[in-house]
Design a protein around this motif. Structure first.
Motif, mmCIF file in Angstrom:
data_model
loop_
_atom_site.group_PDB
_atom_site.id
_atom_site.type_symbol
_atom_site.label_atom_id
_atom_site.label_comp_id
_atom_site.label_asym_id
_atom_site.label_seq_id
_atom_site.Cartn_x
_atom_site.Cartn_y
_atom_site.Cartn_z
ATOM 1 N N ARG A 64 9.987 -9.489 2.222
ATOM 2 C CA ARG A 64 10.135 -8.250 1.444
ATOM 3 C C ARG A 64 9.401 -7.064 2.078
ATOM 4 N NH1 ARG A 64 10.538 -12.714 -1.537
ATOM 5 N NH2 ARG A 64 12.010 -12.752 -3.268
ATOM 6 N N GLY A 65 8.921 -7.242 3.294
ATOM 7 C CA GLY A 65 8.306 -6.133 4.012
ATOM 8 C C GLY A 65 6.905 -5.775 3.581
ATOM 9 N N VAL A 66 6.165 -6.727 3.035
ATOM 10 C CA VAL A 66 4.753 -6.513 2.701
ATOM 11 C C VAL A 66 3.953 -7.295 3.738
ATOM 12 C CG1 VAL A 66 2.964 -6.739 0.934
ATOM 13 C CG2 VAL A 66 5.323 -6.222 0.257
ATOM 14 N N ILE A 67 3.352 -6.575 4.671
ATOM 15 C CA ILE A 67 2.829 -7.170 5.895
ATOM 16 C C ILE A 67 1.336 -6.892 6.058
ATOM 17 C CG2 ILE A 67 3.162 -7.294 8.407
ATOM 18 C CD1 ILE A 67 5.751 -7.907 6.854
ATOM 19 N N LEU A 102 -0.163 -4.009 3.732
ATOM 20 C CA LEU A 102 -0.766 -4.774 2.636
ATOM 21 C C LEU A 102 -1.906 -3.949 2.049
ATOM 22 C CD1 LEU A 102 -0.669 -7.516 1.118
ATOM 23 C CD2 LEU A 102 -2.466 -8.286 2.682
ATOM 24 N N ALA A 103 -1.891 -3.769 0.751
ATOM 25 C CA ALA A 103 -2.881 -2.930 0.075
ATOM 26 C C ALA A 103 -4.281 -3.528 0.148
ATOM 27 C CB ALA A 103 -2.480 -2.742 -1.391
ATOM 28 N N GLU A 104 -5.235 -2.644 0.086
ATOM 29 C CA GLU A 104 -6.642 -3.042 0.049
ATOM 30 C C GLU A 104 -6.863 -3.973 -1.141
ATOM 31 O OE1 GLU A 104 -10.983 -0.795 -0.163
ATOM 32 O OE2 GLU A 104 -9.156 0.381 -0.019
ATOM 33 N N GLU A 141 2.876 8.426 -14.424
ATOM 34 C CA GLU A 141 3.055 6.982 -14.594
ATOM 35 C C GLU A 141 1.764 6.226 -14.314
ATOM 36 O OE1 GLU A 141 6.198 5.551 -12.100
ATOM 37 O OE2 GLU A 141 7.733 6.688 -13.155
ATOM 38 N N PHE A 142 1.626 5.074 -14.945
ATOM 39 C CA PHE A 142 0.490 4.190 -14.718
ATOM 40 C C PHE A 142 0.569 3.640 -13.297
ATOM 41 C CE2 PHE A 142 -1.439 -0.098 -15.002
ATOM 42 C CZ PHE A 142 -2.720 0.279 -15.379
ATOM 43 N N ASP A 143 -0.510 3.733 -12.546
ATOM 44 C CA ASP A 143 -0.550 3.246 -11.159
ATOM 45 C C ASP A 143 -1.009 1.791 -11.169
ATOM 46 O OD1 ASP A 143 -0.914 2.729 -8.462
ATOM 47 O OD2 ASP A 143 -1.826 4.686 -8.062
ATOM 48 N N LEU A 144 -0.047 0.885 -11.288
ATOM 49 C CA LEU A 144 -0.347 -0.534 -11.417
ATOM 50 C C LEU A 144 -0.991 -1.100 -10.155
ATOM 51 C CD1 LEU A 144 -0.303 -3.067 -13.134
ATOM 52 C CD2 LEU A 144 2.095 -3.400 -12.469
ATOM 53 N N ALA A 145 -0.538 -0.673 -8.985
ATOM 54 C CA ALA A 145 -1.126 -1.169 -7.735
ATOM 55 C C ALA A 145 -2.610 -0.809 -7.662
ATOM 56 C CB ALA A 145 -0.369 -0.609 -6.533
ATOM 57 N N LYS A 146 -2.930 0.416 -8.013
ATOM 58 C CA LYS A 146 -4.339 0.845 -8.017
ATOM 59 C C LYS A 146 -5.133 0.079 -9.085
ATOM 60 C CE LYS A 146 -7.265 4.908 -8.405
ATOM 61 N NZ LYS A 146 -7.310 6.355 -8.644
ATOM 62 N N ALA A 147 -4.500 -0.180 -10.218
ATOM 63 C CA ALA A 147 -5.171 -0.912 -11.296
ATOM 64 C C ALA A 147 -5.531 -2.332 -10.853
ATOM 65 C CB ALA A 147 -4.286 -0.944 -12.545
ATOM 66 N N TRP A 148 -4.609 -3.014 -10.139
ATOM 67 C CA TRP A 148 -4.913 -4.351 -9.613
ATOM 68 C C TRP A 148 -6.117 -4.282 -8.674
ATOM 69 C CZ3 TRP A 148 -3.548 -8.388 -12.035
ATOM 70 C CH2 TRP A 148 -2.258 -8.583 -12.541
ATOM 71 N N HIS A 149 -6.105 -3.300 -7.781
ATOM 72 C CA HIS A 149 -7.198 -3.127 -6.814
ATOM 73 C C HIS A 149 -8.532 -2.936 -7.539
ATOM 74 C CE1 HIS A 149 -9.626 -1.462 -3.590
ATOM 75 N NE2 HIS A 149 -9.783 -0.382 -4.311
ATOM 76 N N THR A 150 -8.558 -2.052 -8.514
ATOM 77 C CA THR A 150 -9.786 -1.764 -9.264
ATOM 78 C C THR A 150 -10.282 -3.006 -9.994
ATOM 79 O OG1 THR A 150 -9.116 0.540 -9.511
ATOM 80 C CG2 THR A 150 -10.781 -0.277 -11.053
ATOM 81 N N ALA A 200 0.830 -1.218 0.000
ATOM 82 C CA ALA A 200 0.000 0.000 0.000
ATOM 83 C C ALA A 200 0.860 1.261 0.000
ATOM 84 C CB ALA A 200 -0.920 -0.009 1.221
ATOM 85 N N LEU A 201 2.178 1.103 0.009
ATOM 86 C CA LEU A 201 3.057 2.260 0.154
ATOM 87 C C LEU A 201 3.761 2.672 -1.133
ATOM 88 C CD1 LEU A 201 4.653 1.421 3.623
ATOM 89 C CD2 LEU A 201 2.711 2.930 3.106
ATOM 90 N N SER A 202 3.314 2.196 -2.275
ATOM 91 C CA SER A 202 3.928 2.624 -3.532
ATOM 92 C C SER A 202 3.206 3.879 -4.032
ATOM 93 C CB SER A 202 3.865 1.520 -4.580
ATOM 94 O OG SER A 202 2.532 1.264 -4.929
#
Length: 131
Positions: A88-91, A106-108, A60-69, A52-54
């Motif tokens: 890798r520090g994703v908790i 960890l992202a929504e 730039e294309f926001d790939l993390a947000k795109a996965w979420h959507t 959730a911290l990227s």
């Protein structure tokens, strides 16, 4: 044309290689062709897709947000390998609590899972495609 069920395995990081972006584009193409994408399993450096911290640059294309959507719109499970993510520090909140950490990231729309989840997908989906 018959529809198939898919799971994607993403080994590439959120940024720094084309792997995750290619997996996302493939996921969109599957859905457009009316196939069912059941889950995406993020493994090795791919777990960084679940942070959730990227914060990409504005242009730039926001790939993390795109996965979420994509996950929210089509009810797709986004799973990070818990062991690879911890390294890798994703908790997740649960893992932060279990390991006495003050916060999680960890992202929504993402959850953490073991390799058993990937094994089950390999047994139950028509196709598993790795990126």
């Amino acid at each position: 044309m018959s529809t198939l069920t898919y799971t994607l395995v993403v080994n590439g990081p959120l940024y720094g290689s084309q792997s995750a972006r290619s997996a996302y584009q493939f996921a969109k193409a599957l859905i457009e062709q009316e196939h069912t994408l059941v889950s995406v399993f993020f493994y090795q450096d791919g777990v960084t897709n679940g942070s959730a911290l990227s914060v990409p640059a504005n242009d730039e294309f926001d790939l993390a947000k795109a996965w979420h959507t994509l996950a929210d719109e089509y009810q797709i499970r986004l799973e990070t390998c818990v062991a690879a993510a911890l390294r890798r520090g994703v908790i997740s909140e649960d893992e932060a609590s279990q390991h006495g950490l003050a916060q999680s990231n960890l992202a929504e729309s993402f959850s953490q899972a073991g390799l058993g989840s990937l094994a089950e997908a390999m047994l139950t989906q028509d196709r598993v495609v790795q990126f």
